[in-house]
Scaffold this active site. Sequence first.
Site, PDB file in Angstrom:
ATOM      1  N   LYS A 116       5.227  58.792  -6.162  1.00  0.00           N
ATOM      2  CA  LYS A 116       4.503  58.482  -4.483  1.00  0.00           C
ATOM      3  C   LYS A 116       3.587  57.236  -5.051  1.00  0.00           C
ATOM      4  CE  LYS A 116       3.951  59.297  -0.204  1.00  0.00           C
ATOM      5  NZ  LYS A 116       4.610  57.980   0.461  1.00  0.00           N
TER       6      LYS A 116
ATOM      7  N   CYS B  28      -8.700  64.895 -14.452  1.00  0.00           N
ATOM      8  CA  CYS B  28      -8.028  65.218 -15.274  1.00  0.00           C
ATOM      9  C   CYS B  28      -7.359  63.668 -16.030  1.00  0.00           C
ATOM     10  CB  CYS B  28      -7.142  66.035 -15.534  1.00  0.00           C
ATOM     11  SG  CYS B  28      -7.700  67.917 -15.545  1.00  0.00           S
TER      12      CYS B  28
ATOM     13  N   GLU C 228      -4.568  74.651 -19.098  1.00  0.00           N
ATOM     14  CA  GLU C 228      -4.127  75.210 -17.767  1.00  0.00           C
ATOM     15  C   GLU C 228      -3.592  73.981 -17.111  1.00  0.00           C
ATOM     16  OE1 GLU C 228      -4.284  78.092 -16.123  1.00  0.00           O
ATOM     17  OE2 GLU C 228      -3.028  76.659 -14.835  1.00  0.00           O
TER      18      GLU C 228
ATOM     19  N   LYS D  22      -1.275  69.019 -23.797  1.00  0.00           N
ATOM     20  CA  LYS D  22      -2.031  68.850 -22.479  1.00  0.00           C
ATOM     21  C   LYS D  22      -2.483  67.591 -22.188  1.00  0.00           C
ATOM     22  CE  LYS D  22      -4.764  69.941 -18.692  1.00  0.00           C
ATOM     23  NZ  LYS D  22      -4.448  70.364 -17.678  1.00  0.00           N
TER      24      LYS D  22
END
Length: 478
Positions: free
Chosen positions: A272, A281, A166, A225
């Site tokens: 940023k 994660c 995901e 991922k």
Amino acid sequence: MGETRIIKNICCIGAGYVGGPTMAVIAQKCPHIKVTVVDLNAQRIADWNDADLDKLPIYEPGLADVVAEARGRNLFFSTDVDKAIDEAQMIFISVNTPTKTYGVGKGMAADLKYIELCARQIARVSKDDKIIVEKSTLPVRTAEALRTILTSTGNHVNFQVLSSPEFLAEGTAVTDLHKPDRVLIGGDADAEGQAAIEALVAVYENWVPRERIITTRVWSSELSKLTANAFLAQRVSSINAISALCEKTGADVDEISRAIGADSRIGAKFLKSSVGFGGSCFQKDILNLVYLCQHFNLPEVAAYWEQVIKMNDYQKHRFAKKIIDSLFNTVSGKKIAFLGWAFKKDTNDTRESAAIYVADELLQDRAEIHIYDPKVRAEQVFADLEYLQTHRKDAIHGVSLTTDEIKNLVKVHVNPYTAMRSAHAIAILTEWDEFKIYDWQKVYGQMLKPAFVFDGRNVVSKTELEEIGFHVYNIGKG
Ligand code: UDX
Ligand code: ADP
């Protein structure tokens, strides 16, 4: 198998930040599929079922509306894991996979005990063929381990294991799920593997254009991922490295981000500068990557990626040190107000939040910390600080504090103005929008002088605050 199966029942094990929103959107977009989200944590399930949508266990903009639409229609939350497994043709695994805190791979490898327990439970309960989808972020080759456990039962059930990581980011989970840049599905190359992939493609095709669904081998999907998160974290560490140089040279890091981001080869996102990245994660996935490289005897590659984490630790430390240095080399007995505790805005998640590490460094010098965050509860703040004391890494300087010391030094407020009243300094740790529109004149009037603001997210206007009388420190502004 071999032919695409029509999925009528989905089960998702794990009702957390990934499982909850992902399944809510699948249920919303696929009213013909019954989706049951199960969790061992009964309180969490009760919160997902609460009639008061403000009580949902996780805060995500737009999520309450999605849950309201689908819950009770084809979206269910339950603690009956066995029943949900038994009924489902497709089972998503979305349990947590924290970094191991013990034994082999301590501090680096992912702890797969929750995944393993799921696999054993699925193997024990299943009576007919199932497609198992890994959703949690996992080290490469977990699918292989899952398959080994699943197929060792001898009960002639056929399990296909897919990897479909995901990519949603917290705070924007619902929009990310509604309009994903891509959906990634990895499976076996043989006919059965391809059929399983197609069954999951058919679920996503209810709202995601086919060309955005990428299918690969399992290991490529798993490694994609980790690589995606490593690249994103690397951008943040890269701009943070430049922020330190900006402060020495008089350059402005935001101007640099704008200038380099306009190059379409570089792109504007994830530039940023901040007090440091957090979240469940980035660090975990890079540590997994590093562990994997070490395992395969690639020390140069491991060291390359490890540097992204070291730079992040440095940035958090640099911010805390700036506060102590500016307050005349000691914060002992001084009141420091923290605006923000979550690892980014629009979430109540605090995992690996920079705020925890900055607070710890100030607490080492016996600062009094008064915290306000619009979505994080006091219990969570204390749990985070306690956890850090018992899991102190080498990179985190200092000694462990006792529970009593933490209780005496830390206060959590529900009103930002009381948190800031009589403070020596304010530290902004999360970029919540509401911080921009506070009555800073009023805040200044209630603070001790000289009044300091340390803006770890560059959210307030330095010029405006300086006009009021504040001493302002911004990340990366010389
Ligand atoms: C990340 C990935 O973006 C997502 O694809 C993956 O599925 C999970 O990990 P998340 O951790 O939820 O998502 O949030 P993200 O927006 O990536 O931010 C991570 C951290 O980096 C936050 O602490 C954030 O404040 C920080 N960050 C991000 C910066 O400091 N600067 C930036 O420019 C961007
Ligand atoms: P993530 O951010 O990956 O979604 P969370 O910690 O928010 O992680 O959620 C993971 C959820 O998985 C937790 O609510 C936890 O209780 C649940 N969980 C862990 N192991 C199991 C298991 N074997 N069966 C059911 N639920 C589990």
